[in-house]
Design a protein around this motif. Sequence first.
Motif, short mmCIF file in Angstrom:
data_model
loop_
_atom_site.label_atom_id
_atom_site.label_comp_id
_atom_site.label_asym_id
_atom_site.label_seq_id
_atom_site.Cartn_x
_atom_site.Cartn_y
_atom_site.Cartn_z
N SER A 28 0.81 -1.21 0.00
CA SER A 28 0.00 0.00 0.00
C SER A 28 0.84 1.26 0.00
O SER A 28 0.34 2.34 -0.27
N ALA A 29 2.13 1.14 0.31
CA ALA A 29 2.99 2.31 0.38
C ALA A 29 3.56 2.68 -0.98
O ALA A 29 4.16 3.73 -1.13
N MET A 30 3.42 1.82 -1.98
CA MET A 30 4.02 2.04 -3.28
C MET A 30 2.96 2.30 -4.33
O MET A 30 1.81 1.89 -4.18
N PRO A 31 3.33 2.97 -5.42
CA PRO A 31 2.35 3.21 -6.48
C PRO A 31 1.92 1.94 -7.18
O PRO A 31 0.91 1.91 -7.83
N ALA A 32 2.71 0.91 -7.07
CA ALA A 32 2.35 -0.39 -7.64
C ALA A 32 3.12 -1.44 -6.87
O ALA A 32 4.15 -1.17 -6.28
N ARG A 33 2.59 -2.66 -6.85
CA ARG A 33 3.33 -3.75 -6.20
C ARG A 33 4.60 -4.02 -6.98
O ARG A 33 4.73 -3.69 -8.15
N ALA A 55 2.94 6.81 -2.82
CA ALA A 55 1.83 7.70 -3.11
C ALA A 55 1.93 9.00 -2.33
O ALA A 55 1.16 9.93 -2.57
N THR A 56 2.89 9.09 -1.42
CA THR A 56 3.01 10.29 -0.59
C THR A 56 4.33 11.03 -0.78
O THR A 56 4.47 12.15 -0.29
N GLY A 57 5.29 10.45 -1.48
CA GLY A 57 6.56 11.14 -1.64
C GLY A 57 7.46 10.48 -2.67
O GLY A 57 7.23 9.35 -3.09
N LEU A 72 10.73 14.91 -1.76
CA LEU A 72 9.52 15.68 -1.98
C LEU A 72 8.37 14.92 -1.34
O LEU A 72 7.96 13.86 -1.84
N ASP A 73 7.89 15.41 -0.21
CA ASP A 73 6.72 14.83 0.45
C ASP A 73 5.50 15.64 0.01
O ASP A 73 5.40 16.84 0.31
N PHE A 74 4.59 14.98 -0.69
CA PHE A 74 3.47 15.69 -1.29
C PHE A 74 2.47 16.12 -0.22
O PHE A 74 1.98 15.29 0.55
N SER A 75 2.18 17.41 -0.18
CA SER A 75 1.17 17.94 0.73
C SER A 75 -0.21 17.81 0.09
O SER A 75 -0.33 17.51 -1.11
N ALA A 76 -1.24 18.08 0.88
CA ALA A 76 -2.60 18.09 0.33
C ALA A 76 -2.72 19.14 -0.77
O ALA A 76 -3.40 18.92 -1.77
N ALA A 77 -2.03 20.26 -0.59
CA ALA A 77 -2.08 21.32 -1.61
C ALA A 77 -1.38 20.87 -2.90
O ALA A 77 -1.85 21.18 -4.00
N ASP A 78 -0.27 20.13 -2.76
CA ASP A 78 0.42 19.60 -3.94
C ASP A 78 -0.50 18.66 -4.72
O ASP A 78 -0.62 18.74 -5.94
N ARG A 79 -1.14 17.76 -3.98
CA ARG A 79 -2.01 16.79 -4.65
C ARG A 79 -3.19 17.49 -5.33
O ARG A 79 -3.56 17.14 -6.46
N ALA A 80 -3.75 18.49 -4.67
CA ALA A 80 -4.87 19.23 -5.26
C ALA A 80 -4.43 19.96 -6.52
O ALA A 80 -5.16 20.01 -7.52
N ALA A 81 -3.21 20.53 -6.48
CA ALA A 81 -2.71 21.26 -7.65
C ALA A 81 -2.52 20.33 -8.84
O ALA A 81 -2.91 20.66 -9.97
N LEU A 82 -1.94 19.17 -8.60
CA LEU A 82 -1.73 18.21 -9.69
C LEU A 82 -3.05 17.64 -10.19
O LEU A 82 -3.22 17.44 -11.40
N ALA A 83 -3.98 17.38 -9.28
CA ALA A 83 -5.28 16.88 -9.70
C ALA A 83 -6.00 17.90 -10.59
O ALA A 83 -6.64 17.54 -11.59
N LYS A 84 -5.88 19.17 -10.25
CA LYS A 84 -6.50 20.23 -11.06
C LYS A 84 -5.86 20.31 -12.44
O LYS A 84 -6.55 20.44 -13.46
N ILE A 85 -4.53 20.21 -12.48
CA ILE A 85 -3.82 20.24 -13.76
C ILE A 85 -4.28 19.09 -14.65
O ILE A 85 -4.58 19.26 -15.83
N MET A 86 -4.32 17.89 -14.07
CA MET A 86 -4.66 16.71 -14.87
C MET A 86 -6.14 16.67 -15.24
O MET A 86 -6.50 16.11 -16.27
N ALA A 87 -6.99 17.29 -14.44
CA ALA A 87 -8.42 17.32 -14.76
C ALA A 87 -8.68 18.05 -16.07
O ALA A 87 -9.64 17.76 -16.78
N ALA A 88 -7.80 18.99 -16.41
CA ALA A 88 -7.95 19.74 -17.66
C ALA A 88 -7.65 18.88 -18.88
O ALA A 88 -7.93 19.28 -20.01
N GLY A 89 -7.10 17.68 -18.67
CA GLY A 89 -6.76 16.81 -19.78
C GLY A 89 -7.65 15.59 -19.91
O GLY A 89 -7.25 14.58 -20.49
N VAL A 150 3.58 8.59 -9.36
CA VAL A 150 2.76 9.13 -8.28
C VAL A 150 1.38 9.50 -8.82
O VAL A 150 0.35 9.14 -8.22
N MET A 151 1.33 10.20 -9.94
CA MET A 151 0.03 10.59 -10.50
C MET A 151 -0.76 9.36 -10.92
O MET A 151 -2.00 9.34 -10.80
N GLN A 152 -0.08 8.33 -11.40
CA GLN A 152 -0.76 7.08 -11.74
C GLN A 152 -1.35 6.44 -10.50
O GLN A 152 -2.48 5.93 -10.52
#
Length: 216
Positions: A28-33, A55-57, A72-89, A150-152
């Motif tokens: 669960s700590a990794m983006p994939a097994r 998924a966190t850094g 780079l430890d992703f904050s809630a603001a980091d995740r929100a920013a990337l989610a917003k960027i990717m939502a445009a695509g 991470v985004m995946q």
Amino acid sequence: MKDADQPIRMKLAGFAGALAVLMLSLPSAMPARAAELSSGIMQLYTSVSIYPPSATGMTVCYGFVCRRREMLDFSAADRAALAKIMAAGRANAAAERAAVQKAVIWFDRRMGPILGTDKRVAKADFRANDDKHNYDCWDTTRNTTSLMLVMQAWNLFRFHDVGDPHYRGFSLAQTPHNTAVLVERATKVEWAVDLWPRGYLQPPDVMTVAKWVTED
């Protein structure tokens, strides 16, 4: 194999084994097994004795071949920013690739002032004589792959998966170089996402790998 190389190779082999055990025990700590990360992607991390992103850094590499590192430890603001960027695509695969370009620019802006890479230049290598402010192509390949993993893991991709890095320059006619890769799910076409040829806050090159391998 030279005897002098043997301790280094053994150390890397031991690290790789320990890494695989850790990833299997903490899926669960990794983006994939571990079984889901290809050997090509795993090599990016084991070759410099760092862990893949979670998924966190992620470990950010700079200074040429990851000789300098920063977490780079992703904050809630980091995740929100990337989610917003990717939502445009979300409209189609081409739009998603354009969003990935913007996500990589976000990463450049996020880490530049911390690392000093806001002073970085395009196509930096040892000739720049400024490793502490620059990425080489190994660093950009590793960092871009990590960011995309991470985004995946956050399920931000609708049309692509992270692919194996690609290499070119196996002859004297072409400069050796490597890149991060996205694979379009519907067509299986591989797309290079290459930050190294671009300066600070410039969008990475995005083109088919078939075209990328002919470039110099």
